[in-house]
Design a protein around this motif. Structure first.
Motif, PDB file in Angstrom:
ATOM      1  N   MET A   1      38.226  30.774  33.988  1.00  0.00           N
ATOM      2  CA  MET A   1      37.333  29.671  34.257  1.00  0.00           C
ATOM      3  C   MET A   1      36.426  29.533  33.036  1.00  0.00           C
ATOM      4  O   MET A   1      35.733  30.444  32.646  1.00  0.00           O
ATOM      5  CB  MET A   1      36.572  29.972  35.547  1.00  0.00           C
ATOM      6  N   ALA A   2      36.436  28.349  32.427  1.00  0.00           N
ATOM      7  CA  ALA A   2      35.657  28.110  31.213  1.00  0.00           C
ATOM      8  C   ALA A   2      34.167  27.980  31.531  1.00  0.00           C
ATOM      9  O   ALA A   2      33.324  28.397  30.752  1.00  0.00           O
ATOM     10  CB  ALA A   2      36.149  26.852  30.522  1.00  0.00           C
ATOM     11  N   ASN A   3      33.857  27.395  32.667  1.00  0.00           N
ATOM     12  CA  ASN A   3      32.451  27.205  33.040  1.00  0.00           C
ATOM     13  C   ASN A   3      32.054  28.264  34.054  1.00  0.00           C
ATOM     14  O   ASN A   3      32.223  28.093  35.250  1.00  0.00           O
ATOM     15  CB  ASN A   3      32.242  25.805  33.639  1.00  0.00           C
ATOM     16  N   ASN A   4      31.536  29.353  33.582  1.00  0.00           N
ATOM     17  CA  ASN A   4      31.081  30.410  34.466  1.00  0.00           C
ATOM     18  C   ASN A   4      29.607  30.155  34.775  1.00  0.00           C
ATOM     19  O   ASN A   4      28.723  30.477  33.989  1.00  0.00           O
ATOM     20  CB  ASN A   4      31.279  31.782  33.818  1.00  0.00           C
ATOM     21  N   LEU A   5      29.349  29.572  35.925  1.00  0.00           N
ATOM     22  CA  LEU A   5      27.990  29.208  36.312  1.00  0.00           C
ATOM     23  C   LEU A   5      27.136  30.428  36.650  1.00  0.00           C
ATOM     24  O   LEU A   5      25.909  30.324  36.715  1.00  0.00           O
ATOM     25  CB  LEU A   5      28.022  28.232  37.484  1.00  0.00           C
ATOM     26  N   MET A   6      27.793  31.554  36.829  1.00  0.00           N
ATOM     27  CA  MET A   6      27.037  32.776  37.137  1.00  0.00           C
ATOM     28  C   MET A   6      26.121  33.167  35.968  1.00  0.00           C
ATOM     29  O   MET A   6      25.086  33.794  36.175  1.00  0.00           O
ATOM     30  CB  MET A   6      27.992  33.935  37.433  1.00  0.00           C
ATOM     31  N   ASP A   7      26.484  32.753  34.758  1.00  0.00           N
ATOM     32  CA  ASP A   7      25.660  33.081  33.592  1.00  0.00           C
ATOM     33  C   ASP A   7      24.324  32.345  33.618  1.00  0.00           C
ATOM     34  O   ASP A   7      23.377  32.755  32.951  1.00  0.00           O
ATOM     35  CB  ASP A   7      26.404  32.715  32.297  1.00  0.00           C
ATOM     36  N   TYR A   8      24.251  31.274  34.389  1.00  0.00           N
ATOM     37  CA  TYR A   8      23.037  30.462  34.411  1.00  0.00           C
ATOM     38  C   TYR A   8      22.127  30.752  35.617  1.00  0.00           C
ATOM     39  O   TYR A   8      21.078  30.148  35.741  1.00  0.00           O
ATOM     40  CB  TYR A   8      23.405  28.969  34.400  1.00  0.00           C
TER      41      TYR A   8
END
Length: 184
Positions: A1-8
């Motif tokens: 998954m390119a957009n790992n929202l967990m980082d935000y």
């Protein structure tokens, strides 16, 4: 998954199962939306389109694609129809051949008003030759002719001359009809 929202996510959501599940689910949706947005962006340019995008351009220009045409062939046909008017020079025609990836050279015999396109049989396809014919028919002035010369890969020239001799004869035969068998 390119957009790992967990980082935000802020630190206070660490270990919160519901929030992690939401971020993983939304990340997949965001990936799909981003790829669709990129596809829509690339379909605005003829040379970057996919099959759906080139179909829109073909419909606008009025081109019916052949069943064996590749995506690049279809893109080249659309480009040839949409090219902006420019002064027709030999330099422009050479640039056009490079842009359309046509492996041929063009030169002009000015006293004869003859445009000569030369290519090698191993490098050029029949579709590309058709594209060259289209370009020359559209862009050359009416008082110029063109030649397309395709060099063959292997040619053998022999000095043998075969001469044959034959006899021809004709016979004419005339037969008189037997009129005694006809009833009056």
């Amino acid at each position: 998954m390119a957009n790992n929202l967990m980082d935000y996510l802020p630190d206070y959501y660490d270990g919160v199962y519901e929030m992690e599940a939401i971020m993983h689910a939304q990340g997949g949706v965001l990936d799909r939306a981003e790829s669709e947005q990129l596809r829509l962006l690339l379909n605005q340019f003829v040379t970057q389109t996919d099959a759906k995008g080139i179909a829109v351009f073909e419909d606008q220009v009025g081109i019916k694609p052949a069943s064996g045409d590749t995506l690049q062939m279809r893109q080249n046909k659309v480009l040839m129809r949409l090219l902006p008017p420019r002064p027709i020079t030999i330099r422009y025609m050479r640039e056009l051949f490079v842009t359309l990836k046509i492996p041929a050279t063009i030169r002009v015999d000015y006293p004869k008003r003859d445009a000569i396109v030369e290519a090698k049989n191993a490098e050029i396809t029949s579709k590309q030759i058709d594209n060259v014919k289209y370009l020359l028919n559209i862009y050359l002035p009416a008082n110029m002719v063109y030649e397309i010369r395709v060099a063959l890969n292997e040619v053998q020239i022999t000095n043998n001359i075969k001469i044959g001799a034959g006899i021809w004869s004709r016979a004419d035969v005339t037969v008189q009809a037997n009129l005694s068998q006809i009833k009056n």
